[in-house]
Design an enzyme around this catalytic site. Structure first.
Site, PDB file in Angstrom:
ATOM      1  N   SER A  75       2.316   1.750   7.849  1.00 26.22           N
ATOM      2  CA  SER A  75       3.310   2.176   6.860  1.00 26.22           C
ATOM      3  C   SER A  75       3.677   3.648   7.042  1.00 26.22           C
ATOM      4  CB  SER A  75       2.781   1.963   5.444  1.00 26.22           C
ATOM      5  OG  SER A  75       3.665   2.531   4.504  1.00 26.22           O
ATOM      6  N   ALA A 115       4.345  -3.391   4.854  1.00 28.00           N
ATOM      7  CA  ALA A 115       3.640  -3.053   6.092  1.00 28.00           C
ATOM      8  C   ALA A 115       2.148  -3.310   5.956  1.00 28.00           C
ATOM      9  CB  ALA A 115       3.874  -1.590   6.419  1.00 28.00           C
ATOM     10  N   HIS A 171      14.639   3.612   1.228  1.00 28.30           N
ATOM     11  CA  HIS A 171      13.487   4.137   1.975  1.00 28.30           C
ATOM     12  C   HIS A 171      13.961   5.213   2.974  1.00 28.30           C
ATOM     13  CE1 HIS A 171       9.455   3.389   4.067  1.00 28.30           C
ATOM     14  NE2 HIS A 171      10.123   4.125   4.941  1.00 28.30           N
ATOM     15  N   HIS A 184       4.690   5.465   4.798  1.00 27.08           N
ATOM     16  CA  HIS A 184       4.277   6.185   3.583  1.00 27.08           C
ATOM     17  C   HIS A 184       2.959   6.929   3.790  1.00 27.08           C
ATOM     18  CE1 HIS A 184       7.337   4.956   0.652  1.00 27.08           C
ATOM     19  NE2 HIS A 184       7.339   3.772   1.248  1.00 27.08           N
ATOM     20  N   GLN A 207      -2.280   0.957   0.768  1.00 22.50           N
ATOM     21  CA  GLN A 207      -1.375   0.060   1.482  1.00 22.50           C
ATOM     22  C   GLN A 207      -2.050  -1.276   1.765  1.00 22.50           C
ATOM     23  OE1 GLN A 207       1.804   0.900   2.055  1.00 22.50           O
ATOM     24  NE2 GLN A 207       2.229  -1.167   2.844  1.00 22.50           N
ATOM     25  N   ASP A 266      10.575   6.503  -1.573  1.00 20.58           N
ATOM     26  CA  ASP A 266      11.496   5.459  -2.047  1.00 20.58           C
ATOM     27  C   ASP A 266      12.190   5.980  -3.294  1.00 20.58           C
ATOM     28  OD1 ASP A 266      10.524   3.817  -0.058  1.00 20.58           O
ATOM     29  OD2 ASP A 266       9.144   2.731  -1.377  1.00 20.58           O
ATOM     30  N   GLU A 275      16.220  -1.761   3.755  1.00 16.09           N
ATOM     31  CA  GLU A 275      15.685  -1.029   2.608  1.00 16.09           C
ATOM     32  C   GLU A 275      16.533   0.224   2.385  1.00 16.09           C
ATOM     33  OE1 GLU A 275      11.513  -0.220   2.877  1.00 16.09           O
ATOM     34  OE2 GLU A 275      10.949  -2.345   3.041  1.00 16.09           O
TER      35      GLU A 275
END
Length: 365
Positions: A270, A265, A325, A272, A244, A279, A322
């Site tokens: 994030s 981010a 996401h 993630h 990231q 995603d 988004e």
């Protein structure tokens, strides 16, 4: 010979009607005869005295019986007063004890939910604290609506909240946003490569991974979409802190810092990095009207997935819309989000972040 008149003889004791008229001899005067009048007087006086004395004794005896049987009026009032005073004192003592108990004993509180030791006032206070701690960008009207809705349905709210609190995985609800960061060394312990499921999943990359604990719901959602004629293709999943960091820098280089922070981010912030976020599709705004995007918007919540960055909430989430996401938060959290937090994941997770420890102390084992 001198004869007394008849009347005189009668007075002297002569007998009449017998034909005999004679003279009664006067008794001889003696000492005894002289004492008789005196004795009569003594006896008369003594008899009278005895009568008086007897009357006095009877009166005294009767008086004694009366005083023994019945108290004097003054005493009777005094005793009655003592009884009344005693009763009043007893009543006052009972009243005082009752007042003392009402002051010292805790109010009996009916629990709002059998799984929590929470009364109405404590519950309302906790909810108020949670709503007040939410993102300052949230409109006051929205906060009040959320508060009123929750306190109007305490049992339903606590039922869903209990599901979150009892989850063995607290990281499902961890805040990872511009105000709350994950540590640089946080890596989920149960990551699994999606390549293991490539016969079932459509993967746009070969380096994708997610936590194994959420894979049953991932596979169920993919299968449900397929049954509806929709293909869900995976474009991104877990990202490490280091990954990231490089991605954010590339966005800064291409877009500048201000724009980069709207679409990417900083490392540690994030979702993630949690390993529960993915995603889908083209990762562009066009995905919102794509069949897969439309299907996810309608059905992802049925499987515990939530859209993290909805349209029109950039000030709340920190990121632009988004539609691709989605983050897994579980059925209980999705139910709370949709019913009480206006479908906004950020509102729910912030509320939970600031209140879950206090709610947990009220949770029964």
């Amino acid at each position: 010979m001198y004869c007394e008149p008849l009347k005189l003889r009668e007075l002297r004791g002569g007998e009449l009607g017998t034909g005999k008229h004679h003279m009664k001899k006067s008794p001889k005067k003696s000492g005894t005869a002289n004492k008789l009048p005196f004795l009569r007087r003594v006896i008369s006086i003594t008899g009278t005295g005895l009568l008086v004395l007897g009357a006095l004794l009877v009166g005294l005896f009767a008086g004694a019986r009366y005083t023994t049987a019945l108290p004097l009026v003054g005493e009777e009032v005094a005793e009655a007063g003592e009884i009344n005073s005693s009763e009043d004192a007893s009543e006052n003592t009972s009243a005082s004890d009752s007042e003392a108990e009402s002051l010292t004993e805790p109010e009996t509180v009916s629990p709002l939910h059998p799984g929590f030791t929470l009364g109405a006032s404590d519950f309302q206070e906790l909810v108020r604290q949670g709503v007040s701690s939410m993102n300052s960008a949230a409109p006051e009207e929205t906060r009040e609506q959320i508060y009123e809705h929750i306190v109007s349905e305490p049992a339903i709210f606590l039922q869903y909240l209990q599901g979150m609190l009892n989850s063995p995985d607290p990281m499902l609800y961890a805040l990872a946003d511009k105000r709350h960061s994950l540590s640089s060394d946080y890596v989920p312990s149960d990551l699994v490569s999606l390549n293991e499921y490539q016969s079932t999943l459509v993967l746009n990359r070969n380096d994708l991974s997610l936590r194994s604990s959420i894979m049953p719901m991932v596979l169920a959602m993919v299968e449900a979409a397929r049954l509806d004629g929709i293909t869900l293709d995976f474009s991104s999943s877990y990202r490490s802190y280091e990954y990231q960091e490089g991605l954010f820098q590339r966005h800064v280089d291409n877009l500048g810092l201000e724009e980069a922070e709207r679409v990417s981010a900083r490392p540690g912030t994030s979702q993630h990095q949690l390993g529960t976020t993915m995603d889908f599709g083209s990762v562009t705004p066009a995905f919102a009207v794509h069949p897969a995007g439309l299907w996810l918007a309608e059905h992802a919540g049925d499987f515990g997935f939530s859209l993290s960055y909805p349209d029109g909430y950039e000030e709340i989430t920190g990121y632009s819309y988004e539609p691709w996401h989605f983050r897994y938060i579980g059925d209980a959290a999705v139910s709370l989000q949709d019913r009480y937090f206006q479908g906004i994941q950020q509102y729910l997770l912030e509320f939970y972040h600031y209140t879950h420890e206090e709610f947990r102390t009220r949770l029964l084992p």
